[in-house]
Design an enzyme around this catalytic site. Structure first.
Site, PDB file in Angstrom:
ATOM      1  N   ASN A   1       0.871  -1.177   0.000  1.00  0.00           N
ATOM      2  CA  ASN A   1       0.000   0.000   0.000  1.00  0.00           C
ATOM      3  C   ASN A   1       0.909   1.227   0.000  1.00  0.00           C
ATOM      4  O   ASN A   1       1.367   1.680   1.046  1.00  0.00           O
ATOM      5  CB  ASN A   1      -0.858  -0.070   1.272  1.00  0.00           C
ATOM      6  CG  ASN A   1      -1.843   1.073   1.390  1.00  0.00           C
ATOM      7  OD1 ASN A   1      -1.788   2.033   0.636  1.00  0.00           O
ATOM      8  ND2 ASN A   1      -2.738   0.965   2.362  1.00  0.00           N
TER       9      ASN A   1
ATOM     10  N   ARG B   1      -2.222  -1.700  -3.794  1.00  0.00           N
ATOM     11  CA  ARG B   1      -3.276  -0.698  -3.795  1.00  0.00           C
ATOM     12  C   ARG B   1      -3.036   0.225  -4.991  1.00  0.00           C
ATOM     13  O   ARG B   1      -1.929   0.722  -5.193  1.00  0.00           O
ATOM     14  CB  ARG B   1      -3.214   0.130  -2.522  1.00  0.00           C
ATOM     15  CG  ARG B   1      -4.217   1.235  -2.524  1.00  0.00           C
ATOM     16  CD  ARG B   1      -4.044   2.099  -1.303  1.00  0.00           C
ATOM     17  NE  ARG B   1      -5.050   3.145  -1.282  1.00  0.00           N
ATOM     18  CZ  ARG B   1      -5.015   4.164  -0.452  1.00  0.00           C
ATOM     19  NH1 ARG B   1      -4.033   4.279   0.421  1.00  0.00           N
ATOM     20  NH2 ARG B   1      -5.956   5.069  -0.477  1.00  0.00           N
TER      21      ARG B   1
ATOM     22  N   HIS C   1     -11.057   5.305  -1.234  1.00  0.00           N
ATOM     23  CA  HIS C   1     -11.009   4.536   0.019  1.00  0.00           C
ATOM     24  C   HIS C   1     -11.792   3.225  -0.093  1.00  0.00           C
ATOM     25  O   HIS C   1     -12.224   2.653   0.915  1.00  0.00           O
ATOM     26  CB  HIS C   1     -11.557   5.347   1.222  1.00  0.00           C
ATOM     27  CG  HIS C   1     -10.672   6.479   1.642  1.00  0.00           C
ATOM     28  ND1 HIS C   1     -11.160   7.709   2.026  1.00  0.00           N
ATOM     29  CD2 HIS C   1      -9.320   6.564   1.743  1.00  0.00           C
ATOM     30  CE1 HIS C   1     -10.154   8.512   2.346  1.00  0.00           C
ATOM     31  NE2 HIS C   1      -9.032   7.838   2.174  1.00  0.00           N
TER      32      HIS C   1
ATOM     33  N   GLY D   1      -8.904   9.436   8.243  1.00  0.00           N
ATOM     34  CA  GLY D   1      -7.467   9.241   8.433  1.00  0.00           C
ATOM     35  C   GLY D   1      -6.761  10.477   7.911  1.00  0.00           C
ATOM     36  O   GLY D   1      -7.247  11.599   8.077  1.00  0.00           O
TER      37      GLY D   1
ATOM     38  N   ARG E   1      -4.446  15.236  16.941  1.00  0.00           N
ATOM     39  CA  ARG E   1      -3.891  15.193  18.299  1.00  0.00           C
ATOM     40  C   ARG E   1      -3.253  16.525  18.685  1.00  0.00           C
ATOM     41  O   ARG E   1      -3.419  16.993  19.814  1.00  0.00           O
ATOM     42  CB  ARG E   1      -2.829  14.085  18.404  1.00  0.00           C
ATOM     43  CG  ARG E   1      -3.416  12.708  18.349  1.00  0.00           C
ATOM     44  CD  ARG E   1      -2.350  11.673  18.091  1.00  0.00           C
ATOM     45  NE  ARG E   1      -1.784  11.800  16.749  1.00  0.00           N
ATOM     46  CZ  ARG E   1      -0.990  10.919  16.179  1.00  0.00           C
ATOM     47  NH1 ARG E   1      -0.620   9.860  16.834  1.00  0.00           N
ATOM     48  NH2 ARG E   1      -0.541  11.095  14.957  1.00  0.00           N
TER      49      ARG E   1
ATOM     50  N   GLU F   1     -10.516   5.590  14.476  1.00  0.00           N
ATOM     51  CA  GLU F   1     -10.231   4.512  15.430  1.00  0.00           C
ATOM     52  C   GLU F   1      -9.672   5.029  16.748  1.00  0.00           C
ATOM     53  O   GLU F   1      -9.924   4.458  17.801  1.00  0.00           O
ATOM     54  CB  GLU F   1      -9.215   3.539  14.810  1.00  0.00           C
ATOM     55  CG  GLU F   1      -9.776   2.756  13.640  1.00  0.00           C
ATOM     56  CD  GLU F   1      -8.693   2.066  12.817  1.00  0.00           C
ATOM     57  OE1 GLU F   1      -7.633   1.729  13.376  1.00  0.00           O
ATOM     58  OE2 GLU F   1      -8.920   1.879  11.603  1.00  0.00           O
TER      59      GLU F   1
HETATM   60  P1  AMP Z   1      -4.330   7.053   8.750  1.00  0.00           P
HETATM   61  O1  AMP Z   1      -4.266   7.797   7.458  1.00  0.00           O
HETATM   62  O2  AMP Z   1      -5.508   6.139   8.845  1.00  0.00           O
HETATM   63  O3  AMP Z   1      -3.027   6.391   9.132  1.00  0.00           O
HETATM   64  O4  AMP Z   1      -4.601   8.163   9.898  1.00  0.00           O
HETATM   65  C1  AMP Z   1      -3.633   9.140  10.227  1.00  0.00           C
HETATM   66  C2  AMP Z   1      -4.275  10.217  11.083  1.00  0.00           C
HETATM   67  O5  AMP Z   1      -4.785   9.650  12.296  1.00  0.00           O
HETATM   68  C3  AMP Z   1      -3.319  11.305  11.520  1.00  0.00           C
HETATM   69  O6  AMP Z   1      -3.480  12.420  10.694  1.00  0.00           O
HETATM   70  C4  AMP Z   1      -3.723  11.651  12.937  1.00  0.00           C
HETATM   71  O7  AMP Z   1      -4.273  12.954  12.971  1.00  0.00           O
HETATM   72  C5  AMP Z   1      -4.839  10.679  13.278  1.00  0.00           C
HETATM   73  N1  AMP Z   1      -4.685  10.110  14.605  1.00  0.00           N
HETATM   74  C6  AMP Z   1      -3.815   9.162  15.007  1.00  0.00           C
HETATM   75  N2  AMP Z   1      -3.959   8.925  16.332  1.00  0.00           N
HETATM   76  C7  AMP Z   1      -4.935   9.751  16.774  1.00  0.00           C
HETATM   77  C8  AMP Z   1      -5.540  10.011  18.052  1.00  0.00           C
HETATM   78  N3  AMP Z   1      -5.168   9.354  19.154  1.00  0.00           N
HETATM   79  N4  AMP Z   1      -6.511  10.949  18.105  1.00  0.00           N
HETATM   80  C9  AMP Z   1      -6.904  11.590  17.006  1.00  0.00           C
HETATM   81  N5  AMP Z   1      -6.375  11.404  15.791  1.00  0.00           N
HETATM   82  C10 AMP Z   1      -5.394  10.507  15.677  1.00  0.00           C
END
Ligand code: AMP
Length: 397
Positions: free
Chosen positions: A9, A97, A185, A214, A289, A335
Site C-alpha cells: 500500500n 493498492r 477509500h 485518516g 492530536r 479509530e
Molecule cells: P491514517 O491515514 O488512517 O493512518 O490516519 C492518520 C491520522 O490519524 C493522523 O493524521 C492523525 O491525525 C490521526 N490520529 C492518530 N492517532 C490519533 C488520536 N489518538 N486521536 C486523534 N487522531 C489521531
C-alpha cells in the site's frame, strides 16, 4: 504447501506492507511493515505476525528520498533470508493498492501489459497518487518478471453506484470521457463491509454510513454491503475536510485564485492537496492530536468545522439511504480519536444514534448506549488484509 501473499500500500510519503500465508480459509499475517516519513525523516518498522519488532531503522533523508527509493529498501528486505524465514518461504504473489481504476475496473485485476497500460493511462485522473502506486508494481516487474501481481483499486468498490449518483450536473460529453464521481477509500470500505458480517451481522446487510477518517477522509453510504454513494468523487479532494485537503469547496474559489492571485494549475494543486483542511484552517497542524492539545482559538475552530462538515454530510448520505442502521468509524482518527467520534455521534443524535461515552472511551466495537436502534460502531480497517484477500481471489490461491 501454503502460498505467501505480499500486500503493498504505497502512499505519497509512506509505504505499508503485510505478508500473509494462505491458510485453508483464513489469511495468516506473518509480517507487517511501515516505511513512513519518506523524503523527510524516514523510519522503517517491521514486525512479525505476533507484533514483535524485527526492525526499527531510522533512515537518513538521502537513503529514502522518494517512494521509489523506499520501495527498493523494502524490496531488498523482502528478498532477504530474514524475511523468508518469518514469512515461511518466498513470496508467491503480490497485491497492490491502486488509487484509480477509472470507469472500467469494477474489481481487482491481474496485472499484465495491457492492464498496466490501462492503469498508467489513468494517471491524469490521479496525478499525485497513481505514480506512487505504480512504482512498486514496476519495480517488482523488473526484479521478478514472473511474479504474479494484482491491482486492487480504491475506486472499484464504488463502481456499482447508480448513474444518478455517478453524475455531475455538467454536459454529457465530459461524463463520457470520464468526468464522474468515482469515490475512493474503496479497499477500506470493502474491508469494513466484510468485517461487519462478523462483528455486527444484524446490520451488515442494512443501511450503513462508514466514516473513514485518516490522513484522507471520506464517507461511504452502503446498502446490503455495497457502496451506493460516497463523499469523495472525481478526485480525492471532494467531500469532507481532511488533514491538508479542504473537501468540497465552491469551484468559484478556484477561479478567484486564478484571476486574483495569478495561480496556475500546479500552484492550485499544491494549495488544495497540501495547504488546506485542518492544517490550512488552523494554521497550526494537520494532526488532530496536536489540535486537541492546543489552546489556540484557530485550533478549536478547525476541529469544530471538521465535526460540523462531517455531521452535515452524514445527514446528506442518510437522506440517500432513507435512514441508517449504523454509523461506523474507521482509520487513524476514526479509530483513535475518541473525542471526535463522540462529537460526531452527538451531532447525529437526530438519526437515532445514542452514544455511550464509557464504551466509546474504551474503544469498544459497539459504543451505543441503547440496545435497540441504529448502532455506533468503531471498526479498525485493514487495507492490506483486503488487498491480500483480493489477490487470493483473483489468482485462485
Ligand atoms: P491514517 O491515514 O488512517 O493512518 O490516519 C492518520 C491520522 O490519524 C493522523 O493524521 C492523525 O491525525 C490521526 N490520529 C492518530 N492517532 C490519533 C488520536 N489518538 N486521536 C486523534 N487522531 C489521531
Amino acid at each position: 504447501m501454503s502460498n505467501s501473499i505480499l500486500a503493498i500500500n504505497a502512499g505519497s510519503s509512506s509505504i505499508k506492507f503485510q505478508a500473509f500465508a494462505t491458510g485453508p480459509e483464513a489469511l495468516l499475517r506473518r509480517v507487517s511493515g511501515l516505511l513512513e516519513g519518506i523524503g523527510n525523516a524516514p523510519r522503517l518498522v517491521i514486525r512479525d505476525g505476533a507484533g514483535k519488532i524485527l526492525r526499527d531503522d531510522k533512515l537518513t533523508q538521502a537513503a529514502a528520498p522518494s517512494v521509489e527509493a523506499g520501495e527498493a529498501i523494502i524490496g531488498d528486505w523482502l528478498l532477504s533470508a530474514e524475511a523468508k524465514d518469518v514469512i515461511g518461504g518466498p513470496v508467491s504473489a503480490i497485491g497492490h493498492r491502486v488509487v484509480h481504476g477509472g470507469p472500467d475496473f469494477s474489481t481487482a485485476a491481474r496485472i499484465d501489459d495491457s492492464v498496466l497500460a490501462r492503469i498508467e493511462a489513468l494517471t491524469p485522473l490521479a496525478p499525485l497518487h497513481q505514480p506512487k502506486n505504480l512504482a512498486p508494481i514496476l519495480a517488482w516487474r523488473q526484479r521478478q518478471p514472473a511474479m504474479p501481481q494484482v491491482a486492487c483499486f480504491d475506486t472499484a468498490f464504488h463502481r456499482g453506484h447508480s448513474e444518478l449518483a455517478d453524475r455531475f450536473a455538467i454536459p454529457d460529453a465530459l461524463y463520457r470521457e470520464g468526468v464522474r464521481r468515482y469515490g475512493f477509500h474503496g479497499i477500506s470500505y470493502a474491508f469494513i463491509a466484510e468485517k461487519l458480517n462478523e462483528v455486527a451481522p444484524a446490520i451488515a446487510k442494512g443501511r450503513v454510513i462508514v466514516a473513514h477518517l485518516g490522513n484522507g477522509c471520506s464517507l461511504c453510504a452502503m446498502k446490503d454491503g455495497r457502496s451506493v454513494d460516497s463523499t469523495m468523487s472525481f478526485t480525492a479532494l471532494d467531500g469532507i475536510p481532511m488533514g491538508t485537503r479542504p473537501g468540497a469547496i465552491d469551484p468559484g474559489i478556484v477561479l478567484y485564485l486564478m484571476r486574483e492571485k495569478g495561480m496556475d494549475a500546479a500552484a492550485i494543486e499544491t494549495f488544495l492537496y497540501h495547504q488546506c483542511g485542518l492544517k490550512g484552517l488552523s494554521g497550526i497542524s494537520n494532526d488532530v492530536r496536536v489540535l486537541e492539545a492546543s489552546d489556540a482559538a484557530q485550533a478549536r475552530l478547525a476541529l469544530d468545522h471538521f465535526v460540523y462538515r462531517i455531521a452535515k454530510e452524514i445527514g446528506a448520505l442518510a437522506a440517500v439511504l432513507g435512514g441508517i442502521d449504523a454509523l461506523v468509524f474507521t482509520a487513524g482518527i476514526g479509530e483513535n480519536g475518541a473525542d471526535i467520534r463522540a462529537r460526531i455521534a452527538r451531532a447525529c443524535a437526530w438519526l437515532g444514534v445514542n452514544l455511550d461515552p464509557v464504551a466509546n472511551a474504551a474503544r469498544e466495537t459497539d459504543f451505543s448506549a441503547t440496545a435497540g436502534g441504529p448502532r455506533l460502531l468503531m471498526v479498525p480497517t485493514d487495507e492490506e488484509w483486503m488487498i491480500a484477500r483480493y489477490t487470493r481471489q483473483v489468482l485462485s490461491l
